[in-house]
Scaffold this motif. Structure first.
Motif, PDB file in Angstrom:
ATOM      1  N   PHE A   6      31.242  39.171  25.952  1.00  0.00           N
ATOM      2  CA  PHE A   6      32.506  38.643  26.086  1.00  0.00           C
ATOM      3  C   PHE A   6      33.179  39.479  27.340  1.00  0.00           C
ATOM      4  CE2 PHE A   6      32.000  38.066  21.567  1.00  0.00           C
ATOM      5  CZ  PHE A   6      32.366  36.925  21.382  1.00  0.00           C
ATOM      6  N   PRO A   7      34.039  38.678  28.061  1.00  0.00           N
ATOM      7  CA  PRO A   7      34.600  39.449  29.264  1.00  0.00           C
ATOM      8  C   PRO A   7      35.464  40.534  28.932  1.00  0.00           C
ATOM      9  CG  PRO A   7      34.547  36.945  29.683  1.00  0.00           C
ATOM     10  CD  PRO A   7      34.175  37.251  28.285  1.00  0.00           C
ATOM     11  N   ALA A   8      35.897  41.447  29.429  1.00  0.00           N
ATOM     12  CA  ALA A   8      36.791  42.307  29.130  1.00  0.00           C
ATOM     13  C   ALA A   8      38.200  42.016  29.384  1.00  0.00           C
ATOM     14  CB  ALA A   8      36.522  43.823  30.229  1.00  0.00           C
ATOM     15  N   LYS A   9      38.536  41.076  30.056  1.00  0.00           N
ATOM     16  CA  LYS A   9      39.567  40.584  30.392  1.00  0.00           C
ATOM     17  C   LYS A   9      39.994  39.009  30.176  1.00  0.00           C
ATOM     18  CE  LYS A   9      40.838  44.070  33.809  1.00  0.00           C
ATOM     19  NZ  LYS A   9      41.935  44.708  34.136  1.00  0.00           N
ATOM     20  N   ALA A  10      40.904  38.587  29.573  1.00  0.00           N
ATOM     21  CA  ALA A  10      41.459  37.303  29.342  1.00  0.00           C
ATOM     22  C   ALA A  10      42.641  36.964  30.075  1.00  0.00           C
ATOM     23  CB  ALA A  10      41.307  36.888  28.071  1.00  0.00           C
ATOM     24  N   LEU A  11      42.799  35.583  30.652  1.00  0.00           N
ATOM     25  CA  LEU A  11      44.164  35.151  31.093  1.00  0.00           C
ATOM     26  C   LEU A  11      44.287  33.946  30.153  1.00  0.00           C
ATOM     27  CD1 LEU A  11      46.015  35.426  33.724  1.00  0.00           C
ATOM     28  CD2 LEU A  11      44.275  33.825  34.848  1.00  0.00           C
ATOM     29  N   PHE A  12      45.437  33.847  29.576  1.00  0.00           N
ATOM     30  CA  PHE A  12      45.910  32.875  28.774  1.00  0.00           C
ATOM     31  C   PHE A  12      47.056  31.846  29.485  1.00  0.00           C
ATOM     32  CE2 PHE A  12      44.089  35.735  25.971  1.00  0.00           C
ATOM     33  CZ  PHE A  12      43.355  35.114  24.993  1.00  0.00           C
ATOM     34  N   LYS A  39      33.463  35.485  36.816  1.00  0.00           N
ATOM     35  CA  LYS A  39      33.237  34.841  35.653  1.00  0.00           C
ATOM     36  C   LYS A  39      33.074  35.810  34.368  1.00  0.00           C
ATOM     37  CE  LYS A  39      32.976  30.094  36.270  1.00  0.00           C
ATOM     38  NZ  LYS A  39      32.178  29.010  35.941  1.00  0.00           N
ATOM     39  N   GLN A  40      32.123  36.902  34.525  1.00  0.00           N
ATOM     40  CA  GLN A  40      31.891  37.742  33.550  1.00  0.00           C
ATOM     41  C   GLN A  40      32.957  38.892  33.299  1.00  0.00           C
ATOM     42  OE1 GLN A  40      27.917  39.068  34.889  1.00  0.00           O
ATOM     43  NE2 GLN A  40      26.818  37.765  33.871  1.00  0.00           N
ATOM     44  N   ASP A  41      33.836  38.957  34.186  1.00  0.00           N
ATOM     45  CA  ASP A  41      34.805  39.940  33.837  1.00  0.00           C
ATOM     46  C   ASP A  41      36.260  39.241  33.460  1.00  0.00           C
ATOM     47  OD1 ASP A  41      33.307  41.880  35.335  1.00  0.00           O
ATOM     48  OD2 ASP A  41      33.750  41.033  37.185  1.00  0.00           O
ATOM     49  N   ILE A  42      36.263  38.095  33.731  1.00  0.00           N
ATOM     50  CA  ILE A  42      37.721  37.618  33.176  1.00  0.00           C
ATOM     51  C   ILE A  42      37.393  36.183  32.613  1.00  0.00           C
ATOM     52  CG2 ILE A  42      38.515  37.052  35.330  1.00  0.00           C
ATOM     53  CD1 ILE A  42      41.281  37.717  34.235  1.00  0.00           C
TER      54      ILE A  42
END
Length: 89
Positions: A6-12, A39-42
């Motif tokens: 899972f990426p460490a960051k997410a943008l909703f 893509k692998q980070d967020i």
């Protein structure tokens, strides 16, 4: 069994009736993340209506727990440069 990454960051990004009209903001984030190989980070998620329609569009960034309102393309560009670390080419 393989481990799920899972990426460490997410943008909703709110996708309610008013926020969802601002497709250019979501498209900008998506393209910028792709172009910078992040893509692998967020990861970007559409979220249901956040009931903040007067402040549309709404963007929520994790794990920083930061909410952004009235996100225009200019504001999105500033967000990318400050909250999303760019990888060195």
């Amino acid at each position: 069994m393989s481990k799920i990454e899972f990426p460490a960051k997410a943008l909703f990004i709110c996708n309610g009736s008013k926020c969802g009209k601002h497709k250019e903001v979501r498209k900008y984030f998506k393209n910028t993340i792709k172009e910078n190989n992040l893509k692998q980070d967020i990861e970007i998620f559409k979220m249901e209506c956040s009931n903040r329609c007067k402040s549309a569009p709404i963007v929520f960034f994790q794990p920083e727990n930061e909410w952004f309102e009235k996100v225009s393309l200019d504001k999105a560009k500033k967000m990318i440069s400050t909250i999303i670390p760019q990888k060195n080419s």
